[in-house]
Design a protein around this motif. Structure first.
Motif, mmCIF file in Angstrom:
data_model
loop_
_atom_site.group_PDB
_atom_site.id
_atom_site.type_symbol
_atom_site.label_atom_id
_atom_site.label_comp_id
_atom_site.label_asym_id
_atom_site.label_seq_id
_atom_site.Cartn_x
_atom_site.Cartn_y
_atom_site.Cartn_z
ATOM 1 N N UNK A 1 0.823 -1.218 0.000
ATOM 2 C CA UNK A 1 0.000 0.000 0.000
ATOM 3 C C UNK A 1 0.856 1.266 0.000
ATOM 4 N N UNK A 2 1.870 1.381 0.894
ATOM 5 C CA UNK A 2 2.711 2.578 0.839
ATOM 6 C C UNK A 2 3.475 2.703 -0.485
ATOM 7 N N UNK B 1 -3.101 16.878 -3.066
ATOM 8 C CA UNK B 1 -3.240 15.471 -3.427
ATOM 9 C C UNK B 1 -3.066 14.581 -2.197
ATOM 10 N N UNK B 2 -2.201 14.983 -1.276
ATOM 11 C CA UNK B 2 -1.961 14.184 -0.074
ATOM 12 C C UNK B 2 -3.140 14.224 0.896
ATOM 13 N N UNK B 3 -4.010 15.221 0.754
ATOM 14 C CA UNK B 3 -5.224 15.301 1.567
ATOM 15 C C UNK B 3 -6.235 14.324 0.968
ATOM 16 N N UNK B 4 -6.440 13.202 1.631
ATOM 17 C CA UNK B 4 -7.221 12.081 1.076
ATOM 18 C C UNK B 4 -8.566 12.485 0.470
ATOM 19 N N UNK B 5 -9.387 13.325 1.123
ATOM 20 C CA UNK B 5 -10.683 13.672 0.514
ATOM 21 C C UNK B 5 -10.570 14.453 -0.805
ATOM 22 N N UNK B 6 -9.454 15.100 -1.039
ATOM 23 C CA UNK B 6 -9.276 15.908 -2.248
ATOM 24 C C UNK B 6 -8.552 15.165 -3.371
ATOM 25 N N UNK C 1 4.109 5.592 -5.615
ATOM 26 C CA UNK C 1 4.103 5.647 -7.084
ATOM 27 C C UNK C 1 3.036 6.611 -7.590
ATOM 28 N N UNK C 2 1.873 6.614 -6.945
ATOM 29 C CA UNK C 2 0.804 7.525 -7.357
ATOM 30 C C UNK C 2 1.212 8.976 -7.115
ATOM 31 N N UNK C 3 1.860 9.235 -5.983
ATOM 32 C CA UNK C 3 2.317 10.610 -5.701
ATOM 33 C C UNK C 3 3.393 11.021 -6.700
ATOM 34 N N UNK D 1 3.378 14.279 -9.133
ATOM 35 C CA UNK D 1 4.490 15.232 -9.148
ATOM 36 C C UNK D 1 5.089 15.335 -10.550
ATOM 37 N N UNK D 2 5.124 14.215 -11.269
ATOM 38 C CA UNK D 2 5.620 14.221 -12.649
ATOM 39 C C UNK D 2 4.718 15.076 -13.527
ATOM 40 N N UNK D 3 3.401 14.905 -13.368
ATOM 41 C CA UNK D 3 2.461 15.726 -14.144
ATOM 42 C C UNK D 3 2.683 17.206 -13.861
ATOM 43 N N UNK D 4 2.865 17.544 -12.593
ATOM 44 C CA UNK D 4 3.099 18.952 -12.237
ATOM 45 C C UNK D 4 4.412 19.458 -12.829
#
Length: 152
Positions: free
Chosen positions: A4-5, A106-111, A10-12, A16-19
């Motif tokens: 999971x981590x 993005x790190x804020x789960x609801x957002x 990888x998702x983060x 960050x790559x997109x940004x």
């Protein structure tokens, strides 16, 4: 449990790559789509500096200093606690601040889902550019094959 981590990391990294590949205007549009934004403050104000680029040459891959490149970085903290970071080639500090804010959001789960949806136009543009590049590369491909000559 380690899966999971790793998946979250990888998702983060993908966000960050997109940004990093987005333009400043694209990041501004993404932030506008995420409005209203929560309270946030710079943890590290955006700043520009230089990084040394290294290259490798030869069979052993010995590193050498290639030159310097301008880099902007920023760190943004949401009032709720998540901290976002951004590093970008170039001197666009506004873009670095926007990317750091998007990383924190993005790190804020609801957002998270809203952030991914807001960055979809950037993702689509990058996919289209990759397809064009792949087609151009494929057009120049040379297929080598063994030809038997009649002299043997």
């Amino acid at each position: 449990m380690a899966a999971a981590p790793a998946a979250a990391l990888k998702a983060r990294q993908a966000i960050m790559r997109l940004c990093a590949h987005a333009t400043g205007a694209e990041l501004d549009l993404a932030l506008a789509a995420l409005a209203p934004l929560p309270a946030h403050a710079p943890l590290r104000p955006a700043e520009t500096g230089l990084v040394m680029l290294q290259g490798r040459i030869g069979g052993d891959g010995a590193a050498f200093n290639l030159g310097e490149a301008s880099t902007s970085r920023a760190a943004m903290r949401l009032e709720a606690g998540p901290v976002g970071f951004a590093y970008h080639l170039g001197r666009d500090r506004t873009k670095a601040s926007a990317a750091a804010l998007i990383d924190a959001l993005w790190q804020d789960e609801p957002r998270r889902e809203a952030v991914e949806h807001a960055l979809e136009p950037v993702s689509a543009r990058l996919r289209a550019e990759a397809e064009v590049s792949a087609r151009q590369t494929a057009a120049t491909r040379v297929n080598f094959f063994t030809m038997v000559r009649g002299e043997d």
